[in-house]
Design a protein around this motif. Structure first.
Motif, PDB file in Angstrom:
ATOM      1  N   GLU A 173       0.525 -30.672 -24.003  1.00 52.91           N
ATOM      2  CA  GLU A 173      -0.347 -30.577 -23.059  1.00 52.91           C
ATOM      3  C   GLU A 173       0.459 -30.708 -21.564  1.00 52.91           C
ATOM      4  N   GLY A 174       1.485 -31.418 -21.588  1.00 49.54           N
ATOM      5  CA  GLY A 174       2.331 -31.424 -20.341  1.00 49.54           C
ATOM      6  C   GLY A 174       3.195 -29.998 -19.861  1.00 49.54           C
ATOM      7  N   LEU A 175       3.678 -29.366 -21.076  1.00 48.98           N
ATOM      8  CA  LEU A 175       4.093 -28.198 -20.802  1.00 48.98           C
ATOM      9  C   LEU A 175       3.168 -27.213 -20.425  1.00 48.98           C
ATOM     10  N   ALA A 176       1.723 -27.011 -20.959  1.00 51.56           N
ATOM     11  CA  ALA A 176       0.762 -26.131 -20.649  1.00 51.56           C
ATOM     12  C   ALA A 176       0.529 -26.458 -19.102  1.00 51.56           C
ATOM     13  N   LEU A 177       0.276 -27.724 -18.771  1.00 53.68           N
ATOM     14  CA  LEU A 177       0.042 -27.917 -17.167  1.00 53.68           C
ATOM     15  C   LEU A 177       1.107 -27.424 -16.481  1.00 53.68           C
ATOM     16  N   VAL A 178       2.464 -27.625 -16.790  1.00 55.14           N
ATOM     17  CA  VAL A 178       3.661 -26.888 -16.059  1.00 55.14           C
ATOM     18  C   VAL A 178       3.389 -25.235 -15.953  1.00 55.14           C
ATOM     19  N   ARG A 179       3.176 -24.766 -16.983  1.00 52.07           N
ATOM     20  CA  ARG A 179       2.999 -23.309 -17.245  1.00 52.07           C
ATOM     21  C   ARG A 179       1.819 -22.579 -16.429  1.00 52.07           C
ATOM     22  N   ARG A 180       0.719 -23.416 -16.206  1.00 49.02           N
ATOM     23  CA  ARG A 180      -0.466 -23.052 -15.445  1.00 49.02           C
ATOM     24  C   ARG A 180      -0.161 -22.940 -13.820  1.00 49.02           C
ATOM     25  N   ARG A 181       0.892 -23.871 -13.672  1.00 52.24           N
ATOM     26  CA  ARG A 181       1.034 -23.687 -12.123  1.00 52.24           C
ATOM     27  C   ARG A 181       1.450 -22.692 -11.358  1.00 52.24           C
ATOM     28  N   PRO A 182       0.683 -21.925 -10.095  1.00 54.30           N
ATOM     29  CA  PRO A 182       1.088 -20.918  -9.824  1.00 54.30           C
ATOM     30  C   PRO A 182       2.568 -21.284  -9.168  1.00 54.30           C
ATOM     31  N   PRO A 183       3.257 -20.143  -8.754  1.00 52.66           N
ATOM     32  CA  PRO A 183       4.614 -20.680  -7.972  1.00 52.66           C
ATOM     33  C   PRO A 183       4.464 -20.637  -6.656  1.00 52.66           C
ATOM     34  N   GLN A 184       5.364 -21.455  -6.138  1.00 49.55           N
ATOM     35  CA  GLN A 184       5.477 -21.786  -4.589  1.00 49.55           C
ATOM     36  C   GLN A 184       5.895 -20.565  -3.988  1.00 49.55           C
ATOM     37  N   ARG A 185       5.132 -20.009  -3.045  1.00 50.15           N
ATOM     38  CA  ARG A 185       5.571 -18.917  -2.045  1.00 50.15           C
ATOM     39  C   ARG A 185       5.691 -19.175  -0.560  1.00 50.15           C
ATOM     40  N   ARG A 186       6.210 -18.732   0.074  1.00 52.98           N
ATOM     41  CA  ARG A 186       5.922 -18.689   1.423  1.00 52.98           C
ATOM     42  C   ARG A 186       4.797 -17.716   2.081  1.00 52.98           C
ATOM     43  N   THR A 187       4.554 -18.088   3.232  1.00 53.87           N
ATOM     44  CA  THR A 187       3.450 -17.502   3.884  1.00 53.87           C
ATOM     45  C   THR A 187       4.144 -16.945   5.112  1.00 53.87           C
ATOM     46  N   GLY A 188       3.519 -15.721   5.638  1.00 53.15           N
ATOM     47  CA  GLY A 188       4.037 -15.516   6.965  1.00 53.15           C
ATOM     48  C   GLY A 188       2.717 -15.019   7.844  1.00 53.15           C
ATOM     49  N   ASP A 189       3.005 -14.515   9.067  1.00 51.73           N
ATOM     50  CA  ASP A 189       2.341 -14.147  10.033  1.00 51.73           C
ATOM     51  C   ASP A 189       1.964 -12.564   9.907  1.00 51.73           C
ATOM     52  N   TRP A 190       0.607 -12.030  10.396  1.00 47.99           N
ATOM     53  CA  TRP A 190       0.572 -10.716  10.603  1.00 47.99           C
ATOM     54  C   TRP A 190      -0.460 -10.731  11.826  1.00 47.99           C
ATOM     55  N   GLN A 191      -0.047  -9.957  12.622  1.00 45.46           N
ATOM     56  CA  GLN A 191      -1.257  -9.410  13.727  1.00 45.46           C
ATOM     57  C   GLN A 191      -1.272  -7.922  13.711  1.00 45.46           C
ATOM     58  N   PRO A 192      -2.316  -7.531  14.120  1.00 43.03           N
ATOM     59  CA  PRO A 192      -2.503  -5.952  14.233  1.00 43.03           C
ATOM     60  C   PRO A 192      -1.639  -5.443  15.709  1.00 43.03           C
ATOM     61  N   GLY A 193      -1.313  -6.295  16.631  1.00 38.27           N
ATOM     62  CA  GLY A 193      -0.678  -5.620  17.563  1.00 38.27           C
ATOM     63  C   GLY A 193      -1.635  -5.119  18.544  1.00 38.27           C
ATOM     64  N   LEU A 194      -1.078  -5.076  19.806  1.00 34.68           N
ATOM     65  CA  LEU A 194      -1.863  -4.157  21.015  1.00 34.68           C
ATOM     66  C   LEU A 194      -2.325  -2.913  20.324  1.00 34.68           C
ATOM     67  N   LYS A 195      -3.478  -2.218  20.959  1.00 35.96           N
ATOM     68  CA  LYS A 195      -3.750  -1.087  20.690  1.00 35.96           C
ATOM     69  C   LYS A 195      -3.188  -0.147  21.663  1.00 35.96           C
ATOM     70  N   ARG A 196      -2.627   1.158  20.831  1.00 41.85           N
ATOM     71  CA  ARG A 196      -1.810   2.065  21.904  1.00 41.85           C
ATOM     72  C   ARG A 196      -2.634   3.617  21.718  1.00 41.85           C
ATOM     73  N   LEU A 197      -2.759   4.110  22.611  1.00 38.36           N
ATOM     74  CA  LEU A 197      -3.232   5.556  22.667  1.00 38.36           C
ATOM     75  C   LEU A 197      -2.232   6.562  23.504  1.00 38.36           C
TER      76      LEU A 197
END
Length: 703
Positions: free
Chosen positions: A410-434
């Motif tokens: 049961e303990g191993l099952a809980l371990v295997r179900r856990r998602p990996p720990q991942r980094r998150t970053g930022d994203w912005q569309p930026g200024l509009k350019r014509l």
């Protein structure tokens, strides 16, 4: 390392069918950004449970985010990407270059796979995909074995190929037929499958010239493994779970036993779903009429007879243990008993129990401990190896050993179900350019120099786009015209296999030496291969550019301009930030399909394999309403299917001026020089829309 077998799922029941059938990986969609939006797909808690279910069983999860997206949709896509990363998706399958850029920014640890919708069919496409951050590429279904072998031997990333399921007549990612006919885009996940409809050639009976049989490479598994393919993919997210279970099970048994499927298994594959049987014509290089077929009502009845058999694969109880583990048991006098369980992924869980008691009448044997530890029924675990250290003369009760086993698993099952720990970053569309303000310039695109005339050339277009083969065939004429100030762009075919590239590179060197400085990039695979030829690169419509982030990716790859997707409406174009000089197709027959099978040869009307009889000729297929769709021959007996009506925007030029476009491209295909002269005049003065013309999708858009 054995090849990975990947199966489709359109629902949670489909997940069960794939996993129980023996899949090493499953792929499925969620939300609005997957190419099977009409599938049930997975949402909410069911989506989270799907990840936990698969992770526990060691089955990898790949989520499809393989549609084109607009600028206004990217923020919503960002939230979905973050959720999928948090839930633990093993990779996202992506078509849109801007989507790939977004994922790399907000979820840098989440792998991305290049969808077959990216039309990667040569080594150059693989190299371009790697540069854009993809760790795996799904190749086009049209490739023969020798091309797959060439790519795999040189690829820096994993290669995935389809081995079973539906075949589109058109190269994936290059089909616009559904969008043009009914506003439902295959690139946006809502293909209406018009290729399965009835068409006729003029004067002939109706038939199905665009409907291929289903693909099956079940007899070529050893060849694929020797070629170096990493993953085998089964198509069918819109199909029933019974289909997934049965097809997966047949392929899995064949892979494990290193054999071809039996005659009985092949018959099961045919009966559960096929269109007049199967084809391996692309893989073996045997193209032609034998590859075509349709699905009959009798096929549906045969499939229903197999459903019960297929249901037994994934509905049987209890679930067969599938995850091998090692158990390490220790019992010593005066010390707590310990039990640790480890899996092949390096996960470990350990527990302890009361110290064993001295044996009074009979000591516990290693065989008794082994028997207790092996009782993993009711779990997904299978005791592959047991390591038992049992000091003589001790009594370890079965109840205590059983409790420790249950707690550990049961303990191993809980371990295997856990998602990996991942980094998150930022994203912005930026200024509009014509980047460009004012009236757009003009690009003329021709198929042949025979369409030229004095008035056409004297109208001074900004550029003339001409097929590479036409340029090389008429270099003295092209040199003379360039001396008069005309600027030419070489346009290679969208599809060029690696075995065909040496001739293309020689043609490119010839036109470069003749003074041509501009090259249209019709497929990503061309970019790495022309890197040292010093052309100015212009992206063509086949790159499917629909948002500002994709434009940034093209700039990163060295392009100087791009063509925006003709599946966009004007409002979506207006939303874009155009970081490159940009153009749209503003006149002509839109190219709706590019096919590996020659449509003309299938009809047999004045066609020859060397192309001499059909070069320059125009055929057409006619739908049930009487609309005729021209078919023009391409190199290597490929075909392009064009829209029945011509796009016309000459009376809408005011609407185009505030879009930030550098050019409007007038695309001439079946027109003669007199017709072209009239079009050019209309696009100078604002000519009225003729009968039987279309606005394309610029005003109505697509779903």
């Amino acid at each position: 390392m054995p090849m990975e077998l990947m199966s489709p799922a359109g629902s949670m029941e489909g997940i069960l069918a794939a996993v129980r059938g023996g899949a090493d990986a499953v792929y499925f969609g969620t939300g609005d950004f997957n190419a099977r939006r009409n599938a049930k797909n997975l949402e909410g808690e069911e989506l989270a449970e799907a990840f936990r279910y698969c992770r526990l069983r060691g089955v990898r999860t790949y989520v499809t985010m393989n549609t084109l997206v607009t600028d206004r949709e990217l923020s919503r896509a960002k939230e979905l990407v973050l959720r999928l990363s948090e839930l633990g998706a093993d990779a996202l399958i992506v078509q849109d270059l801007g989507m790939a850029r977004l994922i790399r920014s907000v979820a840098p640890d989440l792998p991305i796979h290049a969808s077959t919708q990216m039309t990667v069919h040569n080594l150059g496409g693989v190299l371009a995909a790697e540069k854009l951050g993809f760790s795996r590429v799904v190749l086009s279904r049209e490739l023969p074995l020798k091309e797959i072998e060439f790519i795999c031997a040189r690829s820096p990333v994993e290669i995935e190929v389809f081995v079973h399921g539906a075949l589109c007549m058109c190269y994936s990612g290059q089909c616009y037929l559904s969008a043009a006919i009914g506003g439902r885009s295959g690139n946006r996940g809502l293909c209406a499958q018009p290729c399965r409809m009835s068409y006729s050639f003029r004067g002939a009976s109706p038939g199905h010239p665009l409907s291929l049989k289903d693909l099956s490479l079940a007899r070529h598994l050893e060849e694929l493994e020797q070629a170096g393919v990493h993953t085998l993919k089964i198509e069918g997210r819109m199909k029933r779970p019974e289909y997934t279970a049965l097809v997966t099970n047949v392929y899995k048994r064949a892979l494990l036993e290193k054999r071809e499927p039996t005659g009985e298994e092949l018959e099961q594959l045919r009966a559960v779903f096929s269109r007049d049987g199967f084809t391996d014509g692309y893989f073996t290089g045997k193209r032609g009429g034998g590859m075509f077929g349709t699905r009959s009502e009798d096929s549906g009845r045969e499939a229903r007879a197999l459903y019960k058999q297929a249901q037994a694969i994934y509905q049987s109880q209890p679930e067969p243990p599938s995850v091998p583990v090692e158990l390490h048991f220790s019992a010593r006098s005066g010390q707590e008993m310990t039990l640790a369980v480890t899996d092949r992924d390096g996960n470990r869980y350990e527990t302890a129990g009361l110290p064993p008691e001295p044996a009074i009448s009979r000591a516990t044997t290693e065989e008794e401990v082994a028997s207790a530890l092996s009782k993993t029924g009711g779990t997904v675990f299978r005791a592959e190896k047991l390591h038992i250290r049992l000091e003589p003369g001790l009594r370890a009760s079965s109840a205590a050993v059983n409790a420790m086993r249950r707690q550990c698993l049961e303990g191993l099952a809980l371990v295997r179900r856990r998602p990996p720990q991942r980094r998150t970053g930022d994203w912005q569309p930026g200024l509009k350019r014509l980047p460009y303000q004012g009236e757009p310039g003009r690009i003329y695109s021709f198929r042949s120099v025979d369409q030229f005339s004095g008035p056409i050339l004297s109208s001074r277009p900004d550029m003339i786009w001409l097929p590479l083969g036409e340029l090389t065939a008429h270099l003295p004429m092209i040199r003379a015209l360039m001396e008069k100030g005309l600027r030419f762009t070489a346009v290679p075919d969208r599809i060029i296999f690696d075995s065909q590239w040496p001739r293309v590179l020689e043609q490119l060197r010839q036109v470069r030496e003749a003074g041509v400085r501009d090259l249209a990039v019709t497929n990503l695979g061309q970019i790495p291969l022309v890197d040292k030829l010093d052309f100015t690169l212009h992206g063509d419509f086949g790159l499917n550019i629909m948002n500002s982030q994709s434009v940034k990716e093209l700039r990163k790859l060295g392009l100087q301009s791009c063509t925006l997707s003709f599946e966009m409406n004007l409002a979506q174009i207006r939303d874009m930030s155009l970081g490159l000089d940009s153009q749209i197709l503003a006149y002509g027959r839109l190219p709706l399909m590019v096919t590996e099978n020659c449509i003309t040869r299938r009809h047999g009307d004045g066609c020859s394999r060397d192309g001499k009889a059909c070069a320059g000729s125009t055929n057409a297929i006619v739908d049930k309403t009487g609309r005729a769709f021209p078919v023009l021959r391409e190199e290597h007996c490929r075909s392009t299917l064009y829209n029945a009506e011509k796009l016309w925007l000459a009376d809408k030029l005011d609407d185009l001026e505030d879009l930030g476009l550098r050019w409007l491209r007038l695309n001439f295909t079946t027109e003669n020089s007199k017709e072209i002269e009239a079009v050019i005049r209309a696009y100078r003065t604002g000519g009225a829309m003729p009968d039987r013309a279309t606005r394309g999708l610029y005003y109505r858009g697509v779903q």
